[in-house]
Design a protein around this motif. Structure first.
Motif, PDB file in Angstrom:
ATOM      1  N   GLY A 189       1.004  -1.158   0.116  1.00 64.72           N
ATOM      2  CA  GLY A 189      -0.008   0.051   0.035  1.00 64.72           C
ATOM      3  C   GLY A 189       1.072   1.288   0.094  1.00 64.72           C
ATOM      4  N   LEU A 190      -0.054   2.334  -0.134  1.00 64.39           N
ATOM      5  CA  LEU A 190       0.795   3.615  -0.344  1.00 64.39           C
ATOM      6  C   LEU A 190       1.715   3.868   1.069  1.00 64.39           C
ATOM      7  N   GLY A 191       3.076   4.144   0.968  1.00 65.71           N
ATOM      8  CA  GLY A 191       3.935   4.259   2.094  1.00 65.71           C
ATOM      9  C   GLY A 191       4.388   3.243   2.881  1.00 65.71           C
ATOM     10  N   GLU A 192       4.172   1.887   2.319  1.00 60.17           N
ATOM     11  CA  GLU A 192       4.615   0.914   2.948  1.00 60.17           C
ATOM     12  C   GLU A 192       5.768   0.509   2.168  1.00 60.17           C
ATOM     13  N   SER A 193       6.857  -0.238   3.303  1.00 59.10           N
ATOM     14  CA  SER A 193       7.908  -0.701   2.449  1.00 59.10           C
ATOM     15  C   SER A 193       7.758  -2.152   2.154  1.00 59.10           C
ATOM     16  N   ILE A 194       8.602  -2.605   1.555  1.00 57.45           N
ATOM     17  CA  ILE A 194       8.447  -3.890   0.796  1.00 57.45           C
ATOM     18  C   ILE A 194       9.859  -4.753   0.930  1.00 57.45           C
ATOM     19  N   ASP A 195       9.916  -5.947   1.407  1.00 55.08           N
ATOM     20  CA  ASP A 195      11.105  -6.763   1.540  1.00 55.08           C
ATOM     21  C   ASP A 195      11.360  -7.298   0.393  1.00 55.08           C
ATOM     22  N   PRO A 196      12.523  -7.056  -0.259  1.00 51.82           N
ATOM     23  CA  PRO A 196      12.860  -7.831  -1.575  1.00 51.82           C
ATOM     24  C   PRO A 196      13.013  -9.240  -1.605  1.00 51.82           C
ATOM     25  N   ASP A 197      13.243  -9.599  -0.439  1.00 43.56           N
ATOM     26  CA  ASP A 197      13.358 -11.189  -0.146  1.00 43.56           C
ATOM     27  C   ASP A 197      12.115 -11.942  -0.039  1.00 43.56           C
ATOM     28  N   GLY A 198      11.107 -11.148   0.181  1.00 45.78           N
ATOM     29  CA  GLY A 198       9.654 -11.882   0.325  1.00 45.78           C
ATOM     30  C   GLY A 198       8.787 -11.612  -0.683  1.00 45.78           C
ATOM     31  N   LEU A 199       9.446 -11.380  -1.910  1.00 49.94           N
ATOM     32  CA  LEU A 199       8.305 -11.258  -3.093  1.00 49.94           C
ATOM     33  C   LEU A 199       7.599 -12.537  -3.699  1.00 49.94           C
ATOM     34  N   ASP A 200       8.393 -13.553  -3.395  1.00 47.36           N
ATOM     35  CA  ASP A 200       7.783 -14.861  -3.898  1.00 47.36           C
ATOM     36  C   ASP A 200       6.916 -15.351  -2.675  1.00 47.36           C
ATOM     37  N   ALA A 201       5.451 -15.149  -2.928  1.00 49.24           N
ATOM     38  CA  ALA A 201       4.472 -15.479  -1.822  1.00 49.24           C
ATOM     39  C   ALA A 201       3.268 -16.146  -2.561  1.00 49.24           C
ATOM     40  N   GLU A 202       2.357 -16.585  -1.715  1.00 44.99           N
ATOM     41  CA  GLU A 202       0.941 -17.197  -2.291  1.00 44.99           C
ATOM     42  C   GLU A 202       0.030 -16.670  -1.373  1.00 44.99           C
ATOM     43  N   PHE A 203      -1.051 -16.280  -2.008  1.00 42.33           N
ATOM     44  CA  PHE A 203      -2.360 -15.668  -1.474  1.00 42.33           C
ATOM     45  C   PHE A 203      -3.427 -16.359  -1.620  1.00 42.33           C
ATOM     46  N   ARG A 204      -4.400 -16.540  -0.587  1.00 38.87           N
ATOM     47  CA  ARG A 204      -5.862 -17.032  -0.776  1.00 38.87           C
ATOM     48  C   ARG A 204      -6.760 -15.980  -0.846  1.00 38.87           C
ATOM     49  N   ILE A 205      -7.472 -16.080  -2.096  1.00 36.39           N
ATOM     50  CA  ILE A 205      -8.518 -14.886  -2.345  1.00 36.39           C
ATOM     51  C   ILE A 205      -9.807 -15.158  -2.570  1.00 36.39           C
ATOM     52  N   VAL A 206     -10.917 -14.339  -2.640  1.00 32.19           N
ATOM     53  CA  VAL A 206     -12.142 -14.629  -2.830  1.00 32.19           C
ATOM     54  C   VAL A 206     -12.452 -13.669  -4.101  1.00 32.19           C
ATOM     55  N   ARG A 207     -12.727 -14.302  -5.257  1.00 35.00           N
ATOM     56  CA  ARG A 207     -13.032 -13.686  -6.392  1.00 35.00           C
ATOM     57  C   ARG A 207     -14.428 -12.929  -6.348  1.00 35.00           C
ATOM     58  N   PRO A 208     -14.234 -11.768  -6.648  1.00 36.22           N
ATOM     59  CA  PRO A 208     -15.477 -10.866  -6.379  1.00 36.22           C
ATOM     60  C   PRO A 208     -16.788 -11.179  -7.473  1.00 36.22           C
ATOM     61  N   ASP A 209     -16.289 -11.563  -8.489  1.00 35.22           N
ATOM     62  CA  ASP A 209     -17.276 -12.102  -9.623  1.00 35.22           C
ATOM     63  C   ASP A 209     -18.056 -13.327  -9.541  1.00 35.22           C
ATOM     64  N   GLY A 211     -17.217 -15.514  -6.398  1.00 34.93           N
ATOM     65  CA  GLY A 211     -17.288 -15.731  -4.968  1.00 34.93           C
ATOM     66  C   GLY A 211     -16.529 -16.784  -4.508  1.00 34.93           C
ATOM     67  N   ARG A 212     -15.761 -17.534  -5.814  1.00 37.61           N
ATOM     68  CA  ARG A 212     -14.983 -18.734  -5.383  1.00 37.61           C
ATOM     69  C   ARG A 212     -13.631 -18.413  -4.740  1.00 37.61           C
ATOM     70  N   GLN A 213     -13.228 -19.117  -3.932  1.00 37.73           N
ATOM     71  CA  GLN A 213     -11.836 -18.994  -3.451  1.00 37.73           C
ATOM     72  C   GLN A 213     -10.867 -19.881  -4.211  1.00 37.73           C
ATOM     73  N   ARG A 214      -9.567 -19.047  -4.377  1.00 38.29           N
ATOM     74  CA  ARG A 214      -8.637 -19.440  -5.229  1.00 38.29           C
ATOM     75  C   ARG A 214      -7.201 -19.230  -4.346  1.00 38.29           C
ATOM     76  N   TRP A 215      -6.295 -19.903  -5.002  1.00 35.88           N
ATOM     77  CA  TRP A 215      -4.931 -19.785  -4.603  1.00 35.88           C
ATOM     78  C   TRP A 215      -4.135 -19.023  -5.401  1.00 35.88           C
TER      79      TRP A 215
END
Length: 652
Positions: A189-209, A211-215
């Motif tokens: 987000g705006l003003g947040e720092s980022i860790d260059p070593d932590g760019l490879d990551a996986e997230f669980r989302i809920v698609r707005p269109d 409602g399915r959960q995906r990785w």
């Protein structure tokens, strides 16, 4: 290749690459040829003893630390070992291995050995990687984010993967709002720092269109941009691979659970075998002691009976003899309980209707329990008959009722019930397949813990305190049930009461020849000199017993009855007398004798004298098949009246 037993058939069948056996105390490692080849060891030394350091040397450097940690757990006393790691072969090739093993404690409960096997899972790992690549191909979304901005530039595929409306620029807040983890950030987000070593990551989302959960997986790089940075990355859907990982975890958990179940089943079987061997040994010892004790009581009781008849009338002396006889009879009752536990008691088997038996002794049970204990009966009148000894079953039922009463010192409820059920071959337990009646006595008392319940049927074990019980009641019932071809089951929980169930075979299918009928009761008549019975004439009798004390007392009782007695200390001696004396009227023999048993003597004697009456005296119950029809059974210890009744029966 030798596969350790504890790893189970499923894992072994999947393609093991090598086995090891680590002697922890000696710090040496014994391996098979495949293990040696994989680790670059001369195959000729594969069966030799190897330094344990070789085990870790071939592990890929990136995996070596976690493998050492897992092995350290075994060295600290852990039981199971399961790890996947890479192995670098001597030629430089890298293989993925699944190692499964088990730690074993020595006699001091310290880690002693560590055994296991390796399974080559390289192809599986490569397949998983190919699946990941295939799933991401054609489904990769791109994004670019400049530090300090509230939006990110995205591709159409980026929007499609996240279920967002197509756009070239999206607010950072909109992108991160679909993450299930509120603290996670797909894009900073705006003003947040980022860790260059932590760019490879996986997230669980809920698609707005939809409602399915995906990785969603994110990969990217960060580039310096003035005083800030620029982040460029890609996203792709990894839901399928996540599902496969979950399935693999479930499969592995199932495999581990099966291994644990197999180990637990084997331990239970081993414990059951140890208990069975223990009880069998105790039963043999108890039966032998009871047999010898019977002989001692036989000598005591017969001598006291004869002494009682021959001394001058004196109240004090008569009272002492009566006390001695009462003590001997109590000892005889104790031996009968011991023989019951050893399954060697003398039984009269017949068809018994439990409805009539239980309701016939209801008043006796109620008087025995007392007013503070209620009695409820649930015995269907339609139950089929069982094969059993009515007198012994009544004693067993009364014994269980007394135990139930003692378990409820403040009063309570006792329930006697019976059910019919059929046991099949697939059911566990000692009962053979067929129909049974379960006669149970249940109380609402204190119950027993697991340790007490496990020992409840052991002979001489009691919780009633010193002088309040012999500890033979339940063991006697257990032996009675086994001797009748059934079983005895105790169920109990602390503060929830106890239920004791006697399983008896239904009469129509019971093997009636499995037990020995006892001599029928006869009413005494008045004979000579006040002795019981009337033999009517003097007989010439051969008495046989290898115990001189028993033989002397048997002869004395026979002579007191007016008979002429010829003594023999063995079967061979008795045969010599029978060959010499043609006018012998009766043969009385002990059963358990060295070199020739009483039934063997009877068989030989019957060949030359088929009409010779024979009495077999024994404290044991067993007789060979067919012997009952021609031999009168006399249980030890016996008194003069029992002896005379047996003679009357044998002489017809």
């Amino acid at each position: 290749m030798i596969v350790p037993d504890h790893l189970g058939p499923n894992l072994a069948a999947s393609g093991a690459s090598g086995t090891w056996d680590w002697d922890i105390a000696a710090d040496t490692l014994r391996v098979d040829a495949r293990f040696a080849e994989l680790y670059g060891i001369d195959p000729r030394d594969a069966a030799g003893i190897l330094p344990t350091d070789l085990f870790f040397k071939a592990v890929h450097p990136a995996d070596r630390a976690r493998v050492r940690i897992a092995v350290a757990g075994i060295l600290a006393g852990a039981e199971l070992f399961s790890k996947e790691f890479r192995v670098v072969a001597p030629g430089g090739a890298t293989f993925w291995m699944h190692a499964r093993g088990q730690g074993h404690l020595d006699e001091n409960d310290q880690p002693g050995r560590f055994t296991g096997l390796l399974v080559d899972v390289t192809e599986r790992k490569r397949t998983e990687e190919r699946l990941r690549v295939a799933q991401s191909a054609g489904g990769i979304g791109t994004f670019e984010y400049m530090d300090g901005y509230a939006t990110a530039t995205v591709s159409a595929e980026f929007c499609r993967l996240l279920g967002l409306h197509p756009a070239s620029v999206l607010p950072i807040q909109t992108i991160n709002s679909i993450l299930l983890d509120a603290d996670a950030r797909l894009i900073p987000g705006l003003g947040e720092s980022i860790d260059p070593d932590g760019l490879d990551a996986e997230f669980r989302i809920v698609r707005p269109d939809d409602g399915r959960q995906r990785w969603i997986a994110r990969r990217g790089e960060v580039f310096p941009e003035g005083s800030g940075f620029r982040m460029v990355g890609v996203i792709y859907d990894v839901s399928s691979s996540k599902q496969q990982e979950a399935e693999l975890r479930e499969l592995n958990n199932t495999l581990e659970s099966r291994v644990e179940q197999e180990v637990a089943t084997r331990r239970r079987a081993e414990e059951a075998l140890r208990q069975a061997q223990k009880m069998e040994a105790i039963g043999q010892l108890t039966g032998g002691i009871a047999h010898d004790f019977n002989n001692l009581l036989m000598a005591i009781m017969s001598s006291l009976n004869l002494l009682q008849k021959r001394i001058a009338p004196d109240p004090g002396t008569a009272r002492l003899i009566d006390n001695a006889l009462q003590g001997a009879r109590r000892g005889a009752a104790l031996t009968q309980r011991m023989l019951a536990f050893a399954r060697r008691q003398d039984l009269t088997t017949e068809r018994v209707h439990l409805f009539d038996l239980v309701y016939g002794m209801r008043e006796l049970v109620e008087r025995t329990l007392g007013p503070s204990w209620s009695l409820a009966l649930s015995i269907p009148s339609s139950l089929p008959a069982v094969m059993g000894d009515a007198n012994q079953l009544e004693m067993a039922l009364l014994n269980l009722a007394v135990n139930a009463r003692d378990a409820m010192p403040e009063g309570g409820a006792v329930t006697i019930a019976a059910v019919c059920r059929t046991v099949n071959d697939a059911e566990p337990g000692d009962l053979i397949a067929g129909p049974y009646i379960g006669l149970s006595v249940a109380d609402t008392g204190e119950g027993m813990d697991a340790e007490t319940l496990a020992r409840a049927t052991e002979p001489f074990f009691t919780t009633k305190g010193v002088g309040k019980g012999t500890g033979l009641g339940l063991s006697m019932i257990h032996g009675l049930a086994k001797q009748l071809g059934g079983g005895f089951v105790l169920e109990s929980q602390p503060r929830q009461g106890t239920t004791a169930t006697l399983w008896l075979p239904v009469a129509d299918v019971a093997a009636e020849s499995s037990v020995v009928p006892a001599m029928p009761a006869m009413e005494p008549t008045t004979g000579r000199s006040g002795t019981p019975g009337d033999v009517r004439r003097s007989l010439k009798i051969v008495a046989v017993d290898d115990d001189g004390l028993i033989l002397m007392n048997t002869s004395a009782m026979l002579e007191d009855l007016g008979h002429r007695v010829l003594e023999a200390y063995s079967g061979q001696g008795a045969l010599a007398i029978l060959e010499r004396e043609a006018d012998v009227d009766l043969l009385i023999t002990d059963q358990a004798m060295p070199q020739m048993t009483g039934t063997q003597l009877a068989d030989i004697a019957s060949e030359t004298r088929p009409a010779l009456p024979i009495i077999l005296a024994s404290g044991y119950a067993e007789l060979p098949d067919g012997a009952q029809s021609r031999i009168v059974r006399l249980g030890k210890p016996f008194d003069q009246m029992m002896l005379e009744r047996a003679i009357e029966q044998a002489m017809g």
